[in-house]
Design an enzyme around this catalytic site. Sequence first.
Site, PDB file in Angstrom:
ATOM      1  N   ASP A 158      67.891 -37.049 -39.899  1.00 16.05           N
ATOM      2  CA  ASP A 158      68.666 -37.440 -41.080  1.00 16.05           C
ATOM      3  C   ASP A 158      69.550 -36.305 -41.607  1.00 16.05           C
ATOM      4  O   ASP A 158      70.025 -36.359 -42.733  1.00 16.05           O
ATOM      5  CB  ASP A 158      67.732 -37.914 -42.192  1.00 16.05           C
ATOM      6  CG  ASP A 158      66.695 -36.854 -42.588  1.00 16.05           C
ATOM      7  OD1 ASP A 158      66.746 -35.735 -42.018  1.00 16.05           O
ATOM      8  OD2 ASP A 158      65.859 -37.131 -43.455  1.00 16.05           O
ATOM      9  N   CYS A 161      66.666 -32.314 -40.529  1.00 14.63           N
ATOM     10  CA  CYS A 161      65.564 -32.148 -39.574  1.00 14.63           C
ATOM     11  C   CYS A 161      65.046 -30.710 -39.470  1.00 14.63           C
ATOM     12  O   CYS A 161      63.841 -30.485 -39.390  1.00 14.63           O
ATOM     13  CB  CYS A 161      65.964 -32.679 -38.199  1.00 14.63           C
ATOM     14  SG  CYS A 161      67.406 -31.860 -37.453  1.00 14.63           S
ATOM     15  N   HIS A 283      68.871 -31.792 -32.368  1.00 18.00           N
ATOM     16  CA  HIS A 283      67.826 -32.208 -33.309  1.00 18.00           C
ATOM     17  C   HIS A 283      66.690 -31.193 -33.258  1.00 18.00           C
ATOM     18  O   HIS A 283      66.432 -30.576 -32.224  1.00 18.00           O
ATOM     19  CB  HIS A 283      67.307 -33.592 -32.913  1.00 18.00           C
ATOM     20  CG  HIS A 283      66.190 -34.090 -33.783  1.00 18.00           C
ATOM     21  ND1 HIS A 283      66.378 -34.448 -35.102  1.00 18.00           N
ATOM     22  CD2 HIS A 283      64.871 -34.301 -33.504  1.00 18.00           C
ATOM     23  CE1 HIS A 283      65.216 -34.858 -35.602  1.00 18.00           C
ATOM     24  NE2 HIS A 283      64.299 -34.768 -34.662  1.00 18.00           N
TER      25      HIS A 283
END
Length: 299
Positions: A158, A161, A283
Site C-alpha cells: 500500500d 510496506c 515491495h
Amino acid sequence: MEERTVETAEDLLVKQHRKEKKDLQAKIQSMKNAVPKNDKKRRKQLTEDIAKLEAELTEKHEEEFRQLKSPSDSALEEVINGVETMKTESVEQDESKQPRVTKAQKRRDKKAAQEKERESRIADAEVQNLQGVRHQEGLKLAQKLAQQQLQIKEIPSDGHCMYRAVEDQLAQRSKPALTMSLEKLRSLTAEHMRSHVDDFLPFLTNPNNGNMYTPDEFEKYCCDVEHTAAWGGQLELRALTQVLHLPIEVIQADSPAIKIGEEFDSESITLVYMRHAYGLGEHYNSVERLKEPANVEDS
C-alpha cells in the site's frame, strides 16, 4: 447416464503433480519425525534438506510443463495423443449407442464443457506461475531464509510496506520501548532527514532535469515521507537505522544481503526486498521464525 469428460494433457499432468506434491509432504513429515526436536543442528540441516527437495520438485514440474508445451517433444505428444485418441473413440462409441440428445443432456454437456474450460485455465495459470519471475524470486528467497530458520511474513502493498515491515520487526522483539507505529516511523524518518540535509540531499535528483534537489524540493520530499504513502527506499532505511540505533539487513533473491547501520552493535532488523512481488514492482516484506511444516493429515 454417466457423463464422460476427455481430460487434456494439462489435466493429466496437473493431477500427477498434485500427487507428487502430496507424496513429498508425506516424505517430509517422515523426515521430521525421525529428528528429535531438541537436536538443533540436525533440525537446521533438516530444514535445508526440505527446502532443497521442494526446489527440486518445482524444477522437475517446470521442466515437464515446458516439455508438454514444446512441439519438439514428439515422444510425449505420441503418448498423450494415444491416450486422448482412446478416450475419444470410447466416447464416440458410447454416443453412437445413445438416443437423441435431450435438452437436459445438452445442459449437462454445456456444464461439463464449462468445467473443462475452467480446469484448463487453472492448468495454464499454474504453468505461468511456475515459470514466472515472481515464483522464481519467492523460491530463491525461501531457500536463503531457511538457512537462517526464517520465512517471509507478508506485508500489505500500500506504499507503506517498508515502514510496516520495520514496524512488524520491532513488534516481534517484545520490547515495548522499541514498538513504534507506522506514523511515528515516518515522522522520525522525515525529521532525521531534515536535520541531516547534507547526508541525504546529494542523493536526490529531479527526475525531469537530473539536477540535485533544491531546498524547496527537498522539503517537499520530506513532507511526502512524513504525510503520504510515498514508497520508502535505501535513503529512508539509512535514516531509520540512525533513529532506531539498530542495523537493518535487507535480503534479496539475486544479490547479496545489504546491511545498513553496521556501526550499531545490536540484533538486526531483517527485511525482504522483492522486485517482482506485485504488478507495481518493488515491495518489502518482514520475516518471522520458520514454522514447522503442517502434518500431512491436516493438509
